[in-house]
Design a protein around this motif. Structure first.
Motif, PDB file in Angstrom:
ATOM      1  N   ILE A  31     -12.101 -18.453  -7.581  1.00 56.59           N
ATOM      2  CA  ILE A  31     -11.862 -17.090  -7.178  1.00 56.59           C
ATOM      3  C   ILE A  31     -13.029 -16.615  -7.017  1.00 56.59           C
ATOM      4  O   ILE A  31     -13.884 -16.578  -7.791  1.00 56.59           O
ATOM      5  CB  ILE A  31     -11.350 -16.332  -8.558  1.00 56.59           C
ATOM      6  CG1 ILE A  31     -10.112 -17.014  -8.797  1.00 56.59           C
ATOM      7  CG2 ILE A  31     -10.971 -15.028  -8.138  1.00 56.59           C
ATOM      8  CD1 ILE A  31      -8.698 -17.008  -8.091  1.00 56.59           C
ATOM      9  N   ALA A  32     -13.086 -16.040  -5.688  1.00 53.51           N
ATOM     10  CA  ALA A  32     -14.336 -15.203  -5.105  1.00 53.51           C
ATOM     11  C   ALA A  32     -13.871 -13.812  -4.994  1.00 53.51           C
ATOM     12  O   ALA A  32     -13.064 -13.481  -4.438  1.00 53.51           O
ATOM     13  CB  ALA A  32     -14.734 -16.082  -3.965  1.00 53.51           C
ATOM     14  N   THR A  33     -14.739 -12.987  -5.797  1.00 51.60           N
ATOM     15  CA  THR A  33     -14.466 -11.736  -5.753  1.00 51.60           C
ATOM     16  C   THR A  33     -15.874 -10.807  -5.189  1.00 51.60           C
ATOM     17  O   THR A  33     -16.799 -11.168  -5.671  1.00 51.60           O
ATOM     18  CB  THR A  33     -13.838 -11.283  -7.123  1.00 51.60           C
ATOM     19  OG1 THR A  33     -12.818 -11.911  -7.406  1.00 51.60           O
ATOM     20  CG2 THR A  33     -13.571  -9.741  -7.178  1.00 51.60           C
ATOM     21  N   ARG A  34     -15.625  -9.728  -4.597  1.00 49.63           N
ATOM     22  CA  ARG A  34     -16.752  -8.925  -4.137  1.00 49.63           C
ATOM     23  C   ARG A  34     -16.427  -7.419  -4.445  1.00 49.63           C
ATOM     24  O   ARG A  34     -15.249  -6.893  -4.000  1.00 49.63           O
ATOM     25  CB  ARG A  34     -17.027  -8.877  -2.739  1.00 49.63           C
ATOM     26  CG  ARG A  34     -18.393  -8.243  -2.323  1.00 49.63           C
ATOM     27  CD  ARG A  34     -18.892  -8.880  -0.818  1.00 49.63           C
ATOM     28  NE  ARG A  34     -17.889  -8.838  -0.016  1.00 49.63           N
ATOM     29  CZ  ARG A  34     -17.798  -7.564   0.966  1.00 49.63           C
ATOM     30  NH1 ARG A  34     -18.971  -6.639   0.678  1.00 49.63           N
ATOM     31  NH2 ARG A  34     -17.039  -7.493   1.957  1.00 49.63           N
ATOM     32  N   ASN A  35     -17.225  -6.835  -4.951  1.00 46.64           N
ATOM     33  CA  ASN A  35     -16.910  -5.159  -5.564  1.00 46.64           C
ATOM     34  C   ASN A  35     -17.190  -4.217  -4.116  1.00 46.64           C
ATOM     35  O   ASN A  35     -18.263  -4.465  -3.680  1.00 46.64           O
ATOM     36  CB  ASN A  35     -17.462  -4.728  -6.636  1.00 46.64           C
ATOM     37  CG  ASN A  35     -17.179  -3.451  -7.073  1.00 46.64           C
ATOM     38  OD1 ASN A  35     -16.443  -2.786  -6.358  1.00 46.64           O
ATOM     39  ND2 ASN A  35     -17.211  -2.908  -8.335  1.00 46.64           N
ATOM     40  N   VAL A  36     -16.070  -4.021  -3.537  1.00 51.59           N
ATOM     41  CA  VAL A  36     -16.206  -3.365  -2.286  1.00 51.59           C
ATOM     42  C   VAL A  36     -16.090  -1.619  -2.589  1.00 51.59           C
ATOM     43  O   VAL A  36     -15.650  -1.045  -1.470  1.00 51.59           O
ATOM     44  CB  VAL A  36     -15.270  -3.794  -1.170  1.00 51.59           C
ATOM     45  CG1 VAL A  36     -15.632  -5.045  -0.847  1.00 51.59           C
ATOM     46  CG2 VAL A  36     -13.886  -3.452  -1.429  1.00 51.59           C
ATOM     47  N   THR A  37     -15.954  -1.194  -3.692  1.00 50.56           N
ATOM     48  CA  THR A  37     -15.879   0.251  -3.919  1.00 50.56           C
ATOM     49  C   THR A  37     -16.877   1.172  -3.140  1.00 50.56           C
ATOM     50  O   THR A  37     -16.554   2.155  -2.552  1.00 50.56           O
ATOM     51  CB  THR A  37     -15.889   0.563  -5.605  1.00 50.56           C
ATOM     52  OG1 THR A  37     -15.008  -0.483  -6.215  1.00 50.56           O
ATOM     53  CG2 THR A  37     -15.885   1.882  -5.880  1.00 50.56           C
ATOM     54  N   GLU A  38     -18.217   0.541  -3.457  1.00 44.04           N
ATOM     55  CA  GLU A  38     -19.233   1.408  -2.875  1.00 44.04           C
ATOM     56  C   GLU A  38     -18.987   1.221  -1.331  1.00 44.04           C
ATOM     57  O   GLU A  38     -19.234   2.344  -0.415  1.00 44.04           O
ATOM     58  CB  GLU A  38     -20.587   0.936  -2.982  1.00 44.04           C
ATOM     59  CG  GLU A  38     -20.655   1.315  -4.564  1.00 44.04           C
ATOM     60  CD  GLU A  38     -22.366   1.056  -5.080  1.00 44.04           C
ATOM     61  OE1 GLU A  38     -23.049   0.564  -4.077  1.00 44.04           O
ATOM     62  OE2 GLU A  38     -22.536   1.064  -6.025  1.00 44.04           O
ATOM     63  N   GLU A  39     -18.755   0.160  -0.625  1.00 49.08           N
ATOM     64  CA  GLU A  39     -18.575   0.032   0.493  1.00 49.08           C
ATOM     65  C   GLU A  39     -17.521   0.598   1.212  1.00 49.08           C
ATOM     66  O   GLU A  39     -17.352   1.490   2.377  1.00 49.08           O
ATOM     67  CB  GLU A  39     -18.351  -1.647   1.098  1.00 49.08           C
ATOM     68  CG  GLU A  39     -19.541  -2.517   0.734  1.00 49.08           C
ATOM     69  CD  GLU A  39     -19.286  -3.869   1.073  1.00 49.08           C
ATOM     70  OE1 GLU A  39     -18.151  -4.053   1.972  1.00 49.08           O
ATOM     71  OE2 GLU A  39     -19.742  -4.871   0.626  1.00 49.08           O
ATOM     72  N   ARG A  40     -16.266   0.835   0.441  1.00 49.29           N
ATOM     73  CA  ARG A  40     -15.170   1.599   0.701  1.00 49.29           C
ATOM     74  C   ARG A  40     -15.639   3.096   1.005  1.00 49.29           C
ATOM     75  O   ARG A  40     -15.306   3.783   2.066  1.00 49.29           O
ATOM     76  CB  ARG A  40     -14.130   1.507  -0.123  1.00 49.29           C
ATOM     77  CG  ARG A  40     -12.746   2.316   0.028  1.00 49.29           C
ATOM     78  CD  ARG A  40     -11.790   2.027  -0.952  1.00 49.29           C
ATOM     79  NE  ARG A  40     -10.630   2.492  -0.506  1.00 49.29           N
ATOM     80  CZ  ARG A  40     -10.197   3.941  -0.944  1.00 49.29           C
ATOM     81  NH1 ARG A  40     -11.105   4.579  -1.939  1.00 49.29           N
ATOM     82  NH2 ARG A  40      -9.108   4.478  -0.609  1.00 49.29           N
ATOM     83  N   GLU A  41     -16.388   3.621  -0.055  1.00 54.92           N
ATOM     84  CA  GLU A  41     -16.863   5.057  -0.129  1.00 54.92           C
ATOM     85  C   GLU A  41     -17.717   5.264   1.122  1.00 54.92           C
ATOM     86  O   GLU A  41     -17.363   6.420   1.843  1.00 54.92           O
ATOM     87  CB  GLU A  41     -17.516   5.322  -1.289  1.00 54.92           C
ATOM     88  CG  GLU A  41     -16.720   5.289  -2.637  1.00 54.92           C
ATOM     89  CD  GLU A  41     -17.366   5.645  -3.928  1.00 54.92           C
ATOM     90  OE1 GLU A  41     -18.459   5.585  -3.843  1.00 54.92           O
ATOM     91  OE2 GLU A  41     -16.956   5.688  -5.101  1.00 54.92           O
ATOM     92  N   MET A  42     -18.683   4.122   1.238  1.00 56.00           N
ATOM     93  CA  MET A  42     -19.321   4.372   2.532  1.00 56.00           C
ATOM     94  C   MET A  42     -18.713   4.380   3.863  1.00 56.00           C
ATOM     95  O   MET A  42     -18.976   4.932   4.868  1.00 56.00           O
ATOM     96  CB  MET A  42     -20.583   3.264   2.578  1.00 56.00           C
ATOM     97  CG  MET A  42     -21.536   3.267   1.398  1.00 56.00           C
ATOM     98  SD  MET A  42     -22.548   1.877   1.383  1.00 56.00           S
ATOM     99  CE  MET A  42     -23.449   2.048   2.887  1.00 56.00           C
ATOM    100  N   TYR A  43     -17.526   3.583   3.737  1.00 55.85           N
ATOM    101  CA  TYR A  43     -16.862   3.365   4.828  1.00 55.85           C
ATOM    102  C   TYR A  43     -16.066   4.899   4.947  1.00 55.85           C
ATOM    103  O   TYR A  43     -16.015   5.376   6.363  1.00 55.85           O
ATOM    104  CB  TYR A  43     -15.944   2.337   4.625  1.00 55.85           C
ATOM    105  CG  TYR A  43     -14.687   2.326   6.001  1.00 55.85           C
ATOM    106  CD1 TYR A  43     -14.849   1.856   7.158  1.00 55.85           C
ATOM    107  CD2 TYR A  43     -13.197   2.825   5.622  1.00 55.85           C
ATOM    108  CE1 TYR A  43     -14.001   1.962   8.176  1.00 55.85           C
ATOM    109  CE2 TYR A  43     -12.414   2.750   6.744  1.00 55.85           C
ATOM    110  CZ  TYR A  43     -12.801   2.191   7.935  1.00 55.85           C
ATOM    111  OH  TYR A  43     -11.971   2.277   8.992  1.00 55.85           O
ATOM    112  N   LEU A  44     -15.572   5.386   4.058  1.00 54.82           N
ATOM    113  CA  LEU A  44     -14.696   6.728   4.405  1.00 54.82           C
ATOM    114  C   LEU A  44     -15.806   7.730   4.703  1.00 54.82           C
ATOM    115  O   LEU A  44     -15.365   8.617   5.222  1.00 54.82           O
ATOM    116  CB  LEU A  44     -14.147   7.077   2.718  1.00 54.82           C
ATOM    117  CG  LEU A  44     -13.016   6.124   2.403  1.00 54.82           C
ATOM    118  CD1 LEU A  44     -12.337   6.306   1.170  1.00 54.82           C
ATOM    119  CD2 LEU A  44     -11.778   6.014   3.250  1.00 54.82           C
TER     120      LEU A  44
END
Length: 691
Positions: A288-301
């Motif tokens: 299982i490879a996981t990356r937290n994209v919460t900040e990226e999502r906020e940056m994207y938004l």
């Protein structure tokens, strides 16, 4: 055999005559017995030798397979013999030579192992030491030797006579182990410190291991263990519960919002599941490879919001640039920037689009009156361009391919670098040729207005005179009419009164017509008329106005009939004004009135014909100077102030013809008479020329 031998002995004693035979048989029996015993013994020895050789062969093959060397250390002789292998010379080596090939750092410990075997303290010793494999001299060739030694006792004693050692060169093995260990450590570091969270699960979904990033993402309660995730099956967790079939596991990539209340997780994750198969195609691990994209999502938004704002700003800038371009284009204005380093001047019609680029020398050539001044500025900008500049200059067109000379208003401000050095000039250039023309027109209109005011004053004075003159004549001759008894005198006075009444009526009509023109209330009322007959009647009426004996009235009526639709009253008014003016200024010669049809074309939609009606009045009077031919159609203009009239007739004629969308003019040479004419479009229904 023993039984037979005893039987023969018994018979010999019982029967003496058989004794020789018994002896012979006995000897033969003994021989056979010995022979048989030797054979049996040789067979046993041969069998034992075969078994021993088989054992040796097996041991040799085993030694070959494991690639081991075997040596015997003779304690009494202090010599080491090679029993098998190639690590030592075939003839063996002395103990001293052996010691010289052991690494100095390992020698003491290695000798201690052998001493413990010799002293009977160990039955078996297994150890490693570094060994110099170079027996030819020169630089040492160090490697790792694996040694397994056992004692060999002297027969019948407990004293060690020899030490049998099995040796193996494990240099490559230990090197590979070191490399594998280093590689394992490296991959362990990569795994542990990866920027992506990694976890290993069993094929049935139980957690095996996780790296630090995964432990941080999942909020493990310990650095190497988590109670919740260790006891929760992978396939019971979202999103694997909804997206995976544990019996048929395939690669999965998904972005999802992970909510795990037990670990206070409310993050957006990018997760990939990848099964690892063995050689038989069976799943052995789940990665299982996981990356937290919460900040990226906020940056994207936030980036999308920024893009929207940037788009709005760009639209505003584009609209501003379009407005600026429109304004500068409408005002014929250009921004310009001079670079002292490149010695070039760039002209802009907007914010960034370069419309023209010229060198200092090329730009100087465009100036006419200020050429020397501009050249001096660019030759020494530090002296002349350090302050704001504003001036007007005449130039050749820079942005248009014309030969027209332009007036330009030029302004500039200096541009300095961070050190205060002058590096360029920025300014605006505006084409003010139109403004200069407007100013000239304004000056002319001002003069004309002043003249108009003066003419109005003269007009009022003339009107007073023009009105009082016929009134005085009417009143005076009316009073005298009662005292005159002669019929001829009365008839002459009545004629004078009638002429002055007609003059006063025409004066009043001109004033009323002028007021209608100013109020834009003049209307044309076209009617179907026979222009040829109407023109004939007009000429008969106008002929009576020519009373000079030396002036001949002529008419040119080429048509017998000309049916068209026209406001004949207005046309008659124009012709009458033409003839009236001709009568005033012509004292000999002739006055000719005529017309003709021009540009006759048949309409395809009916019987009407499009044409232009050209009417003229030619005289042999004083004529009009060239410079005054345009002014005669303006109000209050009289070429001779001593001739009776208001100066309104021709201006009214011009207004009528312009109402017809026609044209009016005069052709004249001073002293040679004048020809007043007009041309209007008409539709002819019928025309008939004179025979």
């Amino acid at each position: 055999m023993t039984f037979l031998f005893m039987l023969y002995i018994s018979l010999a004693f019982q029967m003496p005559q058989l004794l020789p035979s018994v002896i012979i048989l006995s000897v033969m029996a003994v021989f056979f017995i010995v022979l048989l015993s030797n054979r049996m013994m040789l067979r046993r020895i041969h069998q034992r030798l075969n078994r021993a050789q088989s054992t040796v062969d097996m041991m040799t093959k085993a030694v070959d397979i494991v690639e081991n060397d075997v040596v015997r250390y003779d304690i009494r002789e202090r010599y080491i013999y090679t029993l098998y292998g190639t690590l030592f010379p075939k003839e063996g080596i002395s103990v001293e030579l052996w010691k010289s090939h052991v690494h100095p750092d390992d020698l003491e410990e290695t000798v201690e192992w052998f001493l413990q075997i010799i002293n009977g303290g160990l039955k078996r010793a297994e150890f490693h030491y570094r060994w110099n494999f170079n027996f030819s001299g020169g630089e040492p060739q160090w490697g790792y030797m694996h040694n397994v030694s056992v004692p060999e006792y002297l027969p019948g004693t407990k004293r060690v006579g020899n030490i049998i050692s099995t040796l193996k060169d494990e240099t490559e093995l230990l090197k590979r182990e070191a490399e594998e260990s280093e590689l394992t450590s490296r991959y362990k570091i990569i795994f542990e410190h990866s920027i992506i969270g990694l976890s290993f699960y069993t094929p049935d979904g139980w957690l095996l291991d996780s790296n630090k990033m995964m432990r941080d993402i999942c909020h493990f309660d310990k650095d190497d263990f988590d109670a919740f995730f260790s006891k929760t099956n992978l396939f019971d967790q979202s999103p694997f519960r909804e997206c995976c079939d544990k019996n048929h596991i395939d690669d999965l990539w998904i972005c999802h919002q992970s909510i795990v209340p037990e670990r206070d997780i409310h993050d957006y994750l990018e997760t990939r599941l990848h099964p690892i198969y063995d050689e038989e195609g069976k799943v052995t691990y789940l990665v299982i490879a996981t990356r937290n994209v919460t900040e990226e999502r906020e940056m994207y938004l936030q980036s999308k919001l920024n893009d929207i704002e940037i788009q709005k700003v760009n639209e505003k800038i584009r609209a501003y640039e379009e407005e600026l371009t429109f304004m500068m284009d409408s005002c014929e204005m250009r921004a310009w920037r001079a670079s002292l380093a490149d010695k070039t001047v760039k002209f802009f019609k907007g914010l960034s689009v370069v419309e023209q680029e010229l060198s200092f020398e090329e730009l100087t050539e465009y100036f006419l009156d200020e050429k020397d001044t501009v050249q001096k500025w660019f030759e020494n900008p530090a002296k002349y361009l350090t302050n704001t500049v504003s001036f007007m200059a005449r130039t050749r067109p820079i942005f248009h391919q014309t030969d027209e000379v332009q007036w330009n208003q030029i302004n500039s401000i200096p541009i300095h670098d961070k050190d205060g050095e002058l590096i360029g000039v920025f300014g605006l250039m505006r084409n003010i040729s139109g403004l200069m023309k407007k100013q000239e027109q304004l000056r002319q209109e001002t003069e004309r207005a002043n003249d108009s005011g003066r003419l109005k004053s003269v007009f009022l004075a003339n009107m007073t005179h023009e009105i009082r003159t016929p009134l005085n004549a009417i009143v005076g001759f009316s009073d005298l009419l009662q005292a005159i008894e002669s019929p001829d005198d009365k008839k002459e006075m009545i004629r004078v009164i009638h002429n002055n009444c007609d003059m006063l009526l025409r004066l009043t009509n001109d004033i009323l017509m002028l007021s209608n023109v100013d109020a834009n209330a003049m209307e044309l009322i076209p009617e179907k008329v026979d222009f040829a007959n109407a023109f004939e009647d007009i000429c008969q009426s106008l002929q009576q106005r020519v009373q000079e004996p030396s002036v001949e009235f002529q008419k040119d009526n080429p048509m017998q009939s000309l049916i068209l639709t026209i406001d004949m009253g207005r046309i008659q008014q124009v012709i009458t004004n033409f003839v009236t003016n001709a009568v005033k200024y012509t004292h000999q010669g002739h006055i000719r009135v005529g017309y003709r049809v021009e540009d006759l074309q048949e309409q395809k939609t009916g019987k009407l014909q499009q044409a232009k009606l050209y009417v003229y009045c030619e005289d042999t009077g004083a004529g009009i100077p060239k410079e005054k031919q345009v002014a005669v159609f303006e109000r209050f203009v009289k070429l001779n102030d001593y001739i009776q009239g208001t100066g309104l007739g021709l201006s009214i004629c011009k207004a009528i013809i312009e109402k017809y969308s026609g044209e009016i003019g005069v052709d004249s040479d001073e002293g040679k008479g004048a020809t007043f004419w007009f041309r209007i479009p008409v539709e002819i229904e019928k025309e008939e020329h004179n025979g």
